[in-house]
Scaffold this motif. Structure first.
Motif, mmCIF file in Angstrom:
data_model
loop_
_atom_site.group_PDB
_atom_site.id
_atom_site.type_symbol
_atom_site.label_atom_id
_atom_site.label_comp_id
_atom_site.label_asym_id
_atom_site.label_seq_id
_atom_site.Cartn_x
_atom_site.Cartn_y
_atom_site.Cartn_z
ATOM 1 N N LYS A 258 94.805 -43.505 27.294
ATOM 2 C CA LYS A 258 94.887 -44.658 27.015
ATOM 3 C C LYS A 258 93.399 -44.240 26.718
ATOM 4 O O LYS A 258 92.898 -45.041 25.722
ATOM 5 C CB LYS A 258 94.853 -45.352 27.649
ATOM 6 C CG LYS A 258 94.909 -46.462 27.280
ATOM 7 C CD LYS A 258 95.928 -46.879 25.710
ATOM 8 C CE LYS A 258 95.928 -48.791 25.849
ATOM 9 N NZ LYS A 258 96.232 -48.326 24.245
ATOM 10 N N TYR A 259 92.324 -43.387 27.521
ATOM 11 C CA TYR A 259 91.070 -43.779 27.790
ATOM 12 C C TYR A 259 91.062 -42.531 26.101
ATOM 13 O O TYR A 259 89.499 -43.009 25.536
ATOM 14 C CB TYR A 259 90.563 -43.222 29.341
ATOM 15 C CG TYR A 259 89.440 -43.325 29.037
ATOM 16 C CD1 TYR A 259 88.373 -44.613 29.452
ATOM 17 C CD2 TYR A 259 88.260 -42.109 28.933
ATOM 18 C CE1 TYR A 259 86.749 -44.878 29.425
ATOM 19 C CE2 TYR A 259 86.640 -42.409 29.258
ATOM 20 C CZ TYR A 259 86.426 -43.590 29.371
ATOM 21 O OH TYR A 259 85.093 -43.579 28.977
ATOM 22 N N THR A 260 91.743 -41.374 26.042
ATOM 23 C CA THR A 260 90.969 -41.197 25.450
ATOM 24 C C THR A 260 91.065 -41.828 23.727
ATOM 25 O O THR A 260 90.014 -41.413 22.160
ATOM 26 C CB THR A 260 91.883 -39.985 25.372
ATOM 27 O OG1 THR A 260 91.335 -39.011 26.057
ATOM 28 C CG2 THR A 260 91.459 -38.840 24.172
ATOM 29 N N ILE A 261 92.096 -42.282 23.824
ATOM 30 C CA ILE A 261 92.025 -42.987 22.210
ATOM 31 C C ILE A 261 91.693 -44.112 21.949
ATOM 32 O O ILE A 261 90.898 -43.737 21.202
ATOM 33 C CB ILE A 261 94.217 -43.465 22.323
ATOM 34 C CG1 ILE A 261 95.200 -42.369 22.782
ATOM 35 C CG2 ILE A 261 93.812 -44.431 21.324
ATOM 36 C CD1 ILE A 261 96.221 -43.156 22.455
ATOM 37 N N MET A 262 90.639 -45.011 23.142
ATOM 38 C CA MET A 262 90.352 -45.424 22.784
ATOM 39 C C MET A 262 88.809 -45.348 22.269
ATOM 40 O O MET A 262 87.527 -45.732 21.961
ATOM 41 C CB MET A 262 89.421 -46.273 24.421
ATOM 42 C CG MET A 262 90.559 -47.547 24.674
ATOM 43 S SD MET A 262 90.165 -47.960 26.236
ATOM 44 C CE MET A 262 91.496 -49.309 26.492
ATOM 45 N N ASN A 263 88.384 -43.878 22.764
ATOM 46 C CA ASN A 263 86.993 -42.901 22.990
ATOM 47 C C ASN A 263 87.089 -42.286 21.681
ATOM 48 O O ASN A 263 85.969 -43.094 20.657
ATOM 49 C CB ASN A 263 87.154 -42.342 24.092
ATOM 50 C CG ASN A 263 85.911 -43.075 24.902
ATOM 51 O OD1 ASN A 263 85.252 -42.505 24.801
ATOM 52 N ND2 ASN A 263 86.523 -43.062 26.116
#
Length: 80
Positions: A47-52
């Motif tokens: 999820k954090y990767t997608i947000m970035n």
């Protein structure tokens, strides 16, 4: 998200993130926590990767900066 471009003005995403991850025995109130979305520890990196990745797309469109919402903030209501 469409950025509203204004010449001479910085384009800043005022708040993003706000991911809640419940980890047993690591919070003051295991019944609740504040955040925009809830993820399991195993899915947090995804999820954090997608947000970035979304931030990188916005940067190409003119985003100047962003503010990540509460990486360690917790909120608890108490009655005195």
């Amino acid at each position: 998200m469409m950025l509203i471009k204004q010449p001479g003005k910085a384009q800043v995403l005022g708040e993003f993130g706000g991911i809640v991850v419940f980890i047993p025995d690591h919070q003051s109130n295991s019944a609740s926590a504040w955040g925009y979305i809830t993820e399991k520890p195993a899915t947090l990196p995804i999820k954090y990767t997608i947000m970035n990745q979304h931030l990188q797309l916005l940067q190409r469109e003119g985003l100047s900066g962003s503010i990540y919402a509460q990486p360690s903030m917790w909120k608890e209501n108490k009655t005195v």
